[in-house]
Design a protein around this motif. Structure first.
Motif, PDB file in Angstrom:
ATOM      1  N   VAL A 264       0.839  -1.202   0.000  1.00  0.00           N
ATOM      2  CA  VAL A 264       0.000   0.000   0.000  1.00  0.00           C
ATOM      3  C   VAL A 264       0.874   1.253   0.000  1.00  0.00           C
ATOM      4  O   VAL A 264       1.763   1.397   0.846  1.00  0.00           O
ATOM      5  N   ILE A 265       0.618   2.123  -0.961  1.00  0.00           N
ATOM      6  CA  ILE A 265       1.319   3.405  -0.983  1.00  0.00           C
ATOM      7  C   ILE A 265       0.437   4.427  -0.277  1.00  0.00           C
ATOM      8  O   ILE A 265      -0.774   4.460  -0.473  1.00  0.00           O
ATOM      9  N   ARG A 266       1.079   5.228   0.583  1.00  0.00           N
ATOM     10  CA  ARG A 266       0.350   6.282   1.292  1.00  0.00           C
ATOM     11  C   ARG A 266       1.100   7.582   1.081  1.00  0.00           C
ATOM     12  O   ARG A 266       2.284   7.673   1.363  1.00  0.00           O
ATOM     13  N   LEU A 267       0.411   8.572   0.552  1.00  0.00           N
ATOM     14  CA  LEU A 267       1.032   9.886   0.352  1.00  0.00           C
ATOM     15  C   LEU A 267      -0.085  10.911   0.322  1.00  0.00           C
ATOM     16  O   LEU A 267      -0.919  10.897  -0.600  1.00  0.00           O
ATOM     17  N   GLY A 268      -0.122  11.786   1.322  1.00  0.00           N
ATOM     18  CA  GLY A 268      -1.228  12.732   1.414  1.00  0.00           C
ATOM     19  C   GLY A 268      -2.548  11.980   1.452  1.00  0.00           C
ATOM     20  O   GLY A 268      -2.709  11.049   2.237  1.00  0.00           O
ATOM     21  N   ARG A 269      -3.483  12.344   0.558  1.00  0.00           N
ATOM     22  CA  ARG A 269      -4.796  11.678   0.541  1.00  0.00           C
ATOM     23  C   ARG A 269      -4.751  10.307  -0.137  1.00  0.00           C
ATOM     24  O   ARG A 269      -5.675   9.515  -0.013  1.00  0.00           O
ATOM     25  N   THR A 270      -3.693  10.052  -0.888  1.00  0.00           N
ATOM     26  CA  THR A 270      -3.610   8.798  -1.648  1.00  0.00           C
ATOM     27  C   THR A 270      -3.315   7.615  -0.740  1.00  0.00           C
ATOM     28  O   THR A 270      -2.374   7.652   0.054  1.00  0.00           O
ATOM     29  N   GLU A 271      -4.142   6.580  -0.857  1.00  0.00           N
ATOM     30  CA  GLU A 271      -3.864   5.315  -0.190  1.00  0.00           C
ATOM     31  C   GLU A 271      -4.321   4.237  -1.154  1.00  0.00           C
ATOM     32  O   GLU A 271      -5.511   4.144  -1.458  1.00  0.00           O
ATOM     33  N   ALA A 272      -3.393   3.462  -1.682  1.00  0.00           N
ATOM     34  CA  ALA A 272      -3.760   2.548  -2.761  1.00  0.00           C
ATOM     35  C   ALA A 272      -2.848   1.337  -2.768  1.00  0.00           C
ATOM     36  O   ALA A 272      -1.650   1.434  -2.475  1.00  0.00           O
ATOM     37  N   ASP A 273      -3.438   0.191  -3.107  1.00  0.00           N
ATOM     38  CA  ASP A 273      -2.689  -1.057  -3.207  1.00  0.00           C
ATOM     39  C   ASP A 273      -2.037  -1.119  -4.588  1.00  0.00           C
ATOM     40  O   ASP A 273      -2.727  -1.194  -5.612  1.00  0.00           O
ATOM     41  N   LEU A 274      -0.721  -1.088  -4.605  1.00  0.00           N
ATOM     42  CA  LEU A 274      -0.012  -1.020  -5.890  1.00  0.00           C
ATOM     43  C   LEU A 274      -0.147  -2.299  -6.712  1.00  0.00           C
ATOM     44  O   LEU A 274       0.176  -2.311  -7.900  1.00  0.00           O
ATOM     45  N   ARG A 275      -0.631  -3.366  -6.100  1.00  0.00           N
ATOM     46  CA  ARG A 275      -0.733  -4.637  -6.829  1.00  0.00           C
ATOM     47  C   ARG A 275      -1.882  -4.648  -7.830  1.00  0.00           C
ATOM     48  O   ARG A 275      -1.914  -5.472  -8.736  1.00  0.00           O
TER      49      ARG A 275
ATOM     50  N   HIS B 266       5.530  -0.734 -14.381  1.00  0.00           N
ATOM     51  CA  HIS B 266       4.264  -0.524 -15.091  1.00  0.00           C
ATOM     52  C   HIS B 266       4.493  -0.891 -16.563  1.00  0.00           C
ATOM     53  O   HIS B 266       5.642  -0.941 -17.032  1.00  0.00           O
ATOM     54  N   TYR B 267       3.422  -1.141 -17.268  1.00  0.00           N
ATOM     55  CA  TYR B 267       3.481  -1.338 -18.720  1.00  0.00           C
ATOM     56  C   TYR B 267       3.480   0.060 -19.342  1.00  0.00           C
ATOM     57  O   TYR B 267       2.759   0.956 -18.885  1.00  0.00           O
ATOM     58  N   ALA B 268       4.299   0.268 -20.386  1.00  0.00           N
ATOM     59  CA  ALA B 268       4.457   1.617 -20.954  1.00  0.00           C
ATOM     60  C   ALA B 268       3.118   2.336 -21.113  1.00  0.00           C
ATOM     61  O   ALA B 268       2.156   1.791 -21.666  1.00  0.00           O
ATOM     62  N   GLY B 269       3.055   3.564 -20.601  1.00  0.00           N
ATOM     63  CA  GLY B 269       1.850   4.387 -20.753  1.00  0.00           C
ATOM     64  C   GLY B 269       0.737   4.062 -19.787  1.00  0.00           C
ATOM     65  O   GLY B 269      -0.258   4.787 -19.728  1.00  0.00           O
ATOM     66  N   HIS B 270       0.885   3.017 -19.001  1.00  0.00           N
ATOM     67  CA  HIS B 270      -0.160   2.585 -18.061  1.00  0.00           C
ATOM     68  C   HIS B 270       0.295   2.926 -16.645  1.00  0.00           C
ATOM     69  O   HIS B 270       0.879   2.094 -15.947  1.00  0.00           O
ATOM     70  N   MET B 271       0.003   4.132 -16.213  1.00  0.00           N
ATOM     71  CA  MET B 271       0.620   4.722 -15.036  1.00  0.00           C
ATOM     72  C   MET B 271      -0.256   4.622 -13.794  1.00  0.00           C
ATOM     73  O   MET B 271      -1.455   4.362 -13.874  1.00  0.00           O
ATOM     74  N   PHE B 272       0.386   4.922 -12.660  1.00  0.00           N
ATOM     75  CA  PHE B 272      -0.352   5.127 -11.414  1.00  0.00           C
ATOM     76  C   PHE B 272      -0.756   6.600 -11.347  1.00  0.00           C
ATOM     77  O   PHE B 272       0.026   7.477 -11.706  1.00  0.00           O
ATOM     78  N   ILE B 273      -1.987   6.871 -10.882  1.00  0.00           N
ATOM     79  CA  ILE B 273      -2.405   8.272 -10.725  1.00  0.00           C
ATOM     80  C   ILE B 273      -2.699   8.572  -9.258  1.00  0.00           C
ATOM     81  O   ILE B 273      -3.509   7.900  -8.617  1.00  0.00           O
ATOM     82  N   PHE B 274      -1.999   9.581  -8.737  1.00  0.00           N
ATOM     83  CA  PHE B 274      -2.171  10.021  -7.347  1.00  0.00           C
ATOM     84  C   PHE B 274      -3.404  10.917  -7.206  1.00  0.00           C
ATOM     85  O   PHE B 274      -3.927  11.435  -8.195  1.00  0.00           O
ATOM     86  N   ASP B 275      -3.812  11.112  -5.945  1.00  0.00           N
ATOM     87  CA  ASP B 275      -4.955  11.983  -5.648  1.00  0.00           C
ATOM     88  C   ASP B 275      -4.583  13.462  -5.631  1.00  0.00           C
ATOM     89  O   ASP B 275      -5.464  14.304  -5.485  1.00  0.00           O
ATOM     90  N   HIS B 276      -3.298  13.779  -5.719  1.00  0.00           N
ATOM     91  CA  HIS B 276      -2.938  15.201  -5.630  1.00  0.00           C
ATOM     92  C   HIS B 276      -2.640  15.803  -7.004  1.00  0.00           C
ATOM     93  O   HIS B 276      -2.165  15.114  -7.910  1.00  0.00           O
ATOM     94  N   HIS B 277      -2.975  17.075  -7.125  1.00  0.00           N
ATOM     95  CA  HIS B 277      -2.674  17.821  -8.341  1.00  0.00           C
ATOM     96  C   HIS B 277      -1.165  18.074  -8.421  1.00  0.00           C
ATOM     97  O   HIS B 277      -0.488  18.121  -7.401  1.00  0.00           O
ATOM     98  N   VAL B 278      -0.690  18.289  -9.634  1.00  0.00           N
ATOM     99  CA  VAL B 278       0.753  18.463  -9.803  1.00  0.00           C
ATOM    100  C   VAL B 278       1.253  19.758  -9.170  1.00  0.00           C
ATOM    101  O   VAL B 278       2.442  19.890  -8.879  1.00  0.00           O
ATOM    102  N   ASP B 279       0.376  20.718  -8.943  1.00  0.00           N
ATOM    103  CA  ASP B 279       0.803  21.969  -8.306  1.00  0.00           C
ATOM    104  C   ASP B 279       0.686  21.923  -6.789  1.00  0.00           C
ATOM    105  O   ASP B 279       0.952  22.919  -6.120  1.00  0.00           O
ATOM    106  N   GLU B 280       0.298  20.791  -6.283  1.00  0.00           N
ATOM    107  CA  GLU B 280       0.014  20.645  -4.856  1.00  0.00           C
ATOM    108  C   GLU B 280       1.156  19.864  -4.208  1.00  0.00           C
ATOM    109  O   GLU B 280       1.691  18.939  -4.813  1.00  0.00           O
ATOM    110  N   THR B 281       1.508  20.224  -2.951  1.00  0.00           N
ATOM    111  CA  THR B 281       2.433  19.395  -2.183  1.00  0.00           C
ATOM    112  C   THR B 281       1.593  18.400  -1.399  1.00  0.00           C
ATOM    113  O   THR B 281       0.785  18.807  -0.577  1.00  0.00           O
TER     114      THR B 281
END
Lengths: 259, 259
Positions: free
Chosen positions: A69-80, A243-258
């Motif tokens: 499980v990755i945890r970062l800010g609001r993101t909590e997700a099972d990477l599997r 990851h498979y090329a182009g098939h990414m993980f998406i976080f809950d935070h915007h790119v301008d947000e810490t």
């Protein structure tokens, strides 16, 4: 597939196998990331490699060893289960391209999420800089350069770059915008003459489609997340998952947000 | 002692024990860094801790395990002899404050150099922002906050901050300038009300001298390199070596340069 309303919703669709496609141009403005899963005994070398090569390998988050499980800010997700597709390597050989890595995750697995250039495609478009390949969901052309990255322990290899060619009046603007996003590989590593990176012929990229080079455009080269994907399988590691090329993980935070 | 002409010359003086003093205000414009040496079995946790807490722990360079020589750009230096003074901890206890750590370096030692706020004191002065404590070689007041850092493995602890109080018309400028230097802890983590960080009384810092608070000034708080110095000795590690407060490593590259 209809567009998901949030990263969380997209990750749910992915975990339910309802979304198996690429993530370019999806949920503009959210931090997207490459995945690399390595055994604990390679994790220090790889984190050090990322630190020494932050442009190709911008670390966004790393799991605790063994914890999927990755945890970062609001993101909590099972990477599997929350990336659309993966690649599994064993001792340097590609053995599977599954949509779920539950069967491959081990007690000693450490997951790395590294920022990717999808991060600044939205800001570039907002700034009036066209990003041709994103519009039609195509990847940019990618080249292996003659420039070595900084090695770390068992990890070494050449810098890999992606290329976008822009008209002269947009080159500086593209530098300004991308420089604001270190987790999108930041500013270009090289602008202009491809020979400076040991690239003999722009029309024959190592990965991705050949570029359409309009007259008057200047090739701009950004460090690329393919760099660690070449380095890791060659490390002699028992296993590596990406990851498979182009098939990414998406976080809950915007790119301008810490987060 | 007369001022050295270059970081290399200063490091030679230090290695010859001809320079044993602090490095604040010395060789303005060069990247200065905190040192932390940890055993290999804590190195992944600590590198991960730094990655998760880049404001207090901005990684500039890390040695290969066992190798006391740091190499980054033009800089090549033996970390055992090129800082003016060190602190050695064993199982959480301070056991020595030597000017040379050759006797303490081991085959499993990994050296971390973390950027410090000396980095932006020159740029701040250039921008017309006075940094009072640097002028008289005094450290800023430092406070332990009630804000936890992001833990990693065996490492956890509170965020520690340094404070400078500036008049209102200079606050934004100080943010702009320091934000440009992530290896100097970057932009402030908090501006204004000290209670927001759990600091009850500015006049009694946890480290450093009490501040002179002029009327009309606003307290500005930056993440501080003391953060890992509190966390590491408490980790249960067999040994930890740090620099002695104010006695930093100086790199050969300018702070505006990518080494």
């Amino acid at each position: 597939m209809s567009a998901p309303a949030s990263p969380q919703e997209l990750r749910k669709l992915i975990a339910a196998s309802s979304w198996t496609g690429p993530t370019a141009g999806v949920l503009d403005g959210y931090q997207q990331a490459n995945l690399a899963v390595v055994p604990r005994d390679l994790a220090f070398d790889f984190l050090l490699y990322c630190n020494r090569n932050p442009k190709p390998c911008p670390v966004v988050a790393v799991t605790d060893p063994g914890d999927p499980v990755i945890r970062l800010g609001r993101t909590e997700a099972d990477l599997r289960t929350t990336l659309p597709r993966y690649r599994v390597w064993q001792r340097g050989e590609l053995v599977a391209e599954p949509t779920d890595i539950t069967a491959y995750w081990r007690d000693d697995s450490v997951g790395f999420l590294l920022g990717c250039s999808h991060t600044w495609e939205g800001p570039l478009r907002t700034a009036g800089v066209p990003v041709p390949h994103a519009a039609d969901s195509m990847a940019p052309p990618v080249y292996v350069t003659d420039r070595p990255t900084h090695p770390a322990g068992r990890l070494s290899g050449p810098l890999v770059v992606s290329m976008r060619a822009l008209p002269g009046h947009l080159v500086a603007r593209a530098v300004e915008v991308t420089a604001r996003y270190p987790t999108g590989h930041g500013a270009p590593v090289h602008i202009g003459d491809p020979a400076g990176l040991g690239i003999a012929d722009l029309s024959t990229p190592d990965f991705g489609p050949p570029p359409r080079l309009e007259p008057g455009t200047v090739p701009m080269f950004w460090a690329c997340g393919v760099t660690p994907q070449l380095v890791l399988p060659n490390s002699g590691a028992e296993y590596v998952i990406t990851h498979y090329a182009g098939h990414m993980f998406i976080f809950d935070h915007h790119v301008d947000e810490t987060p």
